[in-house]
Structure formats: C-alpha cells, structure tokens
Write a protein that holds these residues in place. Structure first.
Motif, PDB file in Angstrom:
ATOM      1  N   LEU A  81       0.825  -1.204   0.000  1.00 54.20           N
ATOM      2  CA  LEU A  81       0.000   0.000   0.000  1.00 54.20           C
ATOM      3  C   LEU A  81       0.865   1.263   0.000  1.00 54.20           C
ATOM      4  CD1 LEU A  81      -2.797  -1.045   2.539  1.00 54.20           C
ATOM      5  CD2 LEU A  81      -2.964  -0.930   0.043  1.00 54.20           C
ATOM      6  N   ILE A  82       1.921   1.247   0.809  1.00 51.41           N
ATOM      7  CA  ILE A  82       2.807   2.411   0.888  1.00 51.41           C
ATOM      8  C   ILE A  82       3.522   2.633  -0.442  1.00 51.41           C
ATOM      9  CG2 ILE A  82       4.875   3.334   1.996  1.00 51.41           C
ATOM     10  CD1 ILE A  82       4.011   1.926   4.561  1.00 51.41           C
ATOM     11  N   CYS A  83       3.882   1.553  -1.125  1.00 54.19           N
ATOM     12  CA  CYS A  83       4.582   1.676  -2.405  1.00 54.19           C
ATOM     13  C   CYS A  83       3.627   2.057  -3.536  1.00 54.19           C
ATOM     14  CB  CYS A  83       5.279   0.360  -2.751  1.00 54.19           C
ATOM     15  SG  CYS A  83       6.694  -0.021  -1.685  1.00 54.19           S
ATOM     16  N   THR A  84       2.343   1.766  -3.376  1.00 51.17           N
ATOM     17  CA  THR A  84       1.356   2.073  -4.414  1.00 51.17           C
ATOM     18  C   THR A  84       0.887   3.520  -4.338  1.00 51.17           C
ATOM     19  OG1 THR A  84       0.580  -0.229  -4.373  1.00 51.17           O
ATOM     20  CG2 THR A  84      -0.871   1.393  -5.406  1.00 51.17           C
ATOM     21  N   PHE A  98       7.935  -0.395  -7.348  1.00 53.03           N
ATOM     22  CA  PHE A  98       7.866  -1.849  -7.439  1.00 53.03           C
ATOM     23  C   PHE A  98       9.175  -2.483  -6.982  1.00 53.03           C
ATOM     24  CE2 PHE A  98       7.911  -5.843 -10.090  1.00 53.03           C
ATOM     25  CZ  PHE A  98       6.951  -6.500  -9.338  1.00 53.03           C
ATOM     26  N   GLU A  99      10.286  -1.861  -7.356  1.00 52.66           N
ATOM     27  CA  GLU A  99      11.586  -2.343  -6.913  1.00 52.66           C
ATOM     28  C   GLU A  99      11.697  -2.277  -5.390  1.00 52.66           C
ATOM     29  OE1 GLU A  99      15.855  -1.522  -8.762  1.00 52.66           O
ATOM     30  OE2 GLU A  99      15.320   0.052  -7.330  1.00 52.66           O
ATOM     31  N   THR A 100      11.184  -1.189  -4.814  1.00 56.54           N
ATOM     32  CA  THR A 100      11.181  -1.050  -3.360  1.00 56.54           C
ATOM     33  C   THR A 100      10.388  -2.176  -2.708  1.00 56.54           C
ATOM     34  OG1 THR A 100      11.401   1.355  -3.461  1.00 56.54           O
ATOM     35  CG2 THR A 100      10.498   0.432  -1.429  1.00 56.54           C
ATOM     36  N   LEU A 101       9.246  -2.509  -3.297  1.00 55.85           N
ATOM     37  CA  LEU A 101       8.417  -3.594  -2.769  1.00 55.85           C
ATOM     38  C   LEU A 101       9.174  -4.921  -2.808  1.00 55.85           C
ATOM     39  CD1 LEU A 101       5.636  -4.444  -1.703  1.00 55.85           C
ATOM     40  CD2 LEU A 101       4.937  -4.835  -4.075  1.00 55.85           C
ATOM     41  N   ILE A 102       9.921  -5.148  -3.888  1.00 59.22           N
ATOM     42  CA  ILE A 102      10.717  -6.373  -4.008  1.00 59.22           C
ATOM     43  C   ILE A 102      11.777  -6.433  -2.907  1.00 59.22           C
ATOM     44  CG2 ILE A 102      12.394  -7.603  -5.443  1.00 59.22           C
ATOM     45  CD1 ILE A 102      10.891  -6.577  -7.893  1.00 59.22           C
ATOM     46  N   GLY A 146      13.374  -8.677   2.651  1.00 58.49           N
ATOM     47  CA  GLY A 146      13.827  -8.477   4.019  1.00 58.49           C
ATOM     48  C   GLY A 146      14.629  -7.218   4.248  1.00 58.49           C
ATOM     49  N   ILE A 147      14.826  -6.421   3.205  1.00 52.63           N
ATOM     50  CA  ILE A 147      15.565  -5.163   3.361  1.00 52.63           C
ATOM     51  C   ILE A 147      14.663  -4.126   4.018  1.00 52.63           C
ATOM     52  CG2 ILE A 147      16.720  -3.280   2.130  1.00 52.63           C
ATOM     53  CD1 ILE A 147      17.511  -5.284   0.007  1.00 52.63           C
ATOM     54  N   LYS A 148      15.194  -3.413   4.988  1.00 48.53           N
ATOM     55  CA  LYS A 148      14.385  -2.453   5.738  1.00 48.53           C
ATOM     56  C   LYS A 148      14.597  -1.032   5.212  1.00 48.53           C
ATOM     57  CE  LYS A 148      14.500  -5.384   9.854  1.00 48.53           C
ATOM     58  NZ  LYS A 148      14.825  -5.478  11.300  1.00 48.53           N
ATOM     59  N   ASN A 149      14.263  -0.056   6.023  1.00 47.83           N
ATOM     60  CA  ASN A 149      14.399   1.356   5.641  1.00 47.83           C
ATOM     61  C   ASN A 149      13.530   1.711   4.433  1.00 47.83           C
ATOM     62  OD1 ASN A 149      16.389   1.824   7.671  1.00 47.83           O
ATOM     63  ND2 ASN A 149      17.919   0.908   6.319  1.00 47.83           N
ATOM     64  N   LEU A 150      12.254   1.303   4.482  1.00 47.22           N
ATOM     65  CA  LEU A 150      11.321   1.589   3.397  1.00 47.22           C
ATOM     66  C   LEU A 150      11.216   3.080   3.136  1.00 47.22           C
ATOM     67  CD1 LEU A 150       9.089   0.817   1.392  1.00 47.22           C
ATOM     68  CD2 LEU A 150       7.469   0.798   3.299  1.00 47.22           C
TER      69      LEU A 150
END
Length: 219
Positions: free
Chosen positions: A11-14, A118-122, A127-131
């Motif tokens: 949702l945050i990435c969309t 989309f890359e951020t969502l991937i 498991g990578i943080k710091n969204l």
C-alpha cells in the motif's frame, strides 16, 4: 516476510504512483488517464529484463570487484547502463505522435516512479528495511533519471539527437547506487542524497531547456 506483513508495504509503495497519476491527470490538460496506465505498465514491465540481465551479469563473473573503483564501474554498468537503457527502450512504446513534450515527459517520470516503487516492494519482500529512506531516495532517482531518458527518446523520435540527458541519467543512477551501497553510518552513504538532489535539479533544468513552456510541476 509473510503475505500479511507485505500488504502495508504494498500500500505504501502504491500510494506515490496513484498520487502522481492523479496529479498529472488534474494538472496537465492534455494528459489522458490511458497515457498514465501505459506509463505505469511500462515501468513494471521494464523490471523483468532489468533483473534478468543484472542476474546474468552478477552470476557470470563478468565484473570482478577488487577495489572501490571497480565497485563504481560496476554500479555505472549494472545500475546505470542496464537499468536506464531498458527504461529508455520501453519509452518507445509511448504514442509520442499523440503527446506533447510535457505529456511525454510526465509519462516517463511516472514510469520511473512505478518501477522504483515496485523495486522497493521487491526489496522489502526480500527483508531489506528502511522503506521510508528508499521511497525518498531510490524512487526519486528512478523518476528523475527516467525523466531525463524520456527527454532523449522524445527528441530522438522527433528527429533531434540530444543524447546528453540519457548519458546524464546513466551516470547519476550509477553514482547514486555506488554511494547508496555504503553503510548508513559511513559519511559516503550521505553523498547518495546529494546525487538525488542533483538529479532533481538536472531533470528540471534539462526539461525547461528543451521545453520553455515548462511543466506545471516544475514551475
């Protein structure tokens, strides 16, 4: 990350993509919703060949890392050349004959934004943080570099070979990834934010230089 935990990240990435699309439809008179959907699709579609080529380059041992300079070269080739070339190539799908430069440019930025989100969502799913940091840096660099590449494609399709915006996109993206690869407690990491700022400024300058009328978002 399990599916339930992935929903908030999705949702945050969309939201940035939907918000940008809505702004473009409202603020740019000639911008059609269909153009926006094509731009978003192009951004999502570009992820597939980008990751396929990068996976091949990573696993084939084509690039050996022995120094910080070799890491920089890798960042420019793998992230700059590969990603920006694929992003640039899909812009040829845009129906440029039906678009003004401002609409084409807006679509390019939106396409880069959708790819970045989309890359951020991937990454989050991996498991990578710091969204929040990724949304404020990597997504912005994708959007601005896509805008620069879009200027190159639009001019090329209209008979003008102005390659500098694309070259600039390649180097800015590669240099950003180089500095972003350092740990956050290193002062070198924060140079990635400087590169993001330079990308925003250059994107504005190059657009205004090629289209004196300006885009409402850049006034």
């Amino acid at each position: 990350m399990n599916f339930t935990g992935l929903i908030p990240a999705f949702l945050i990435c969309t939201i940035p993509v939907l918000a940008a699309l809505a702004c473009m439809v409202v603020l740019i008179k000639e911008f059609k919703l269909g153009f926006g959907f094509v731009a978003v699709f192009c951004g999502l579609f570009a992820v597939v060949p980008i990751y396929a080529i990068q996976f091949f380059m990573e696993t084939s041992g084509l690039i050996n890392l022995h120094s910080l300079f070799s890491v920089l070269i890798k960042s420019i080739l793998v992230n700059g050349v590969v990603e920006e070339t694929i992003k640039m190539a899909v812009f040829f799908i845009f129906p440029s004959k039906k678009m003004s430069m401002k609409v084409f440019f807006a679509c390019a930025v939106l396409s880069g934004l959708s790819l970045g989100c989309f890359e951020t969502l991937i990454y989050i799913a991996s498991g990578i943080k710091n969204l929040e940091l990724r949304l404020l840096t990597a997504v912005v660099i994708h959007s601005c570099c896509a805008g620069l590449s879009g200027l190159f494609v639009f001019n090329l399709k209209n008979g003008s070979l102005k390659i500098y915006p694309f070259v600039l996109a390649v180097f800015l993206h590669g240099i950003y990834n180089y500095f972003a690869g350092f740990k956050m407690d290193s002062m070198f990491f924060w140079f990635s934010l400087v590169v993001v700022l330079v990308a925003v400024v250059e994107c504005r300058i190059r657009y205004r230089a090629m289209n004196p009328e300006g885009l409402i978002l850049f006034r």
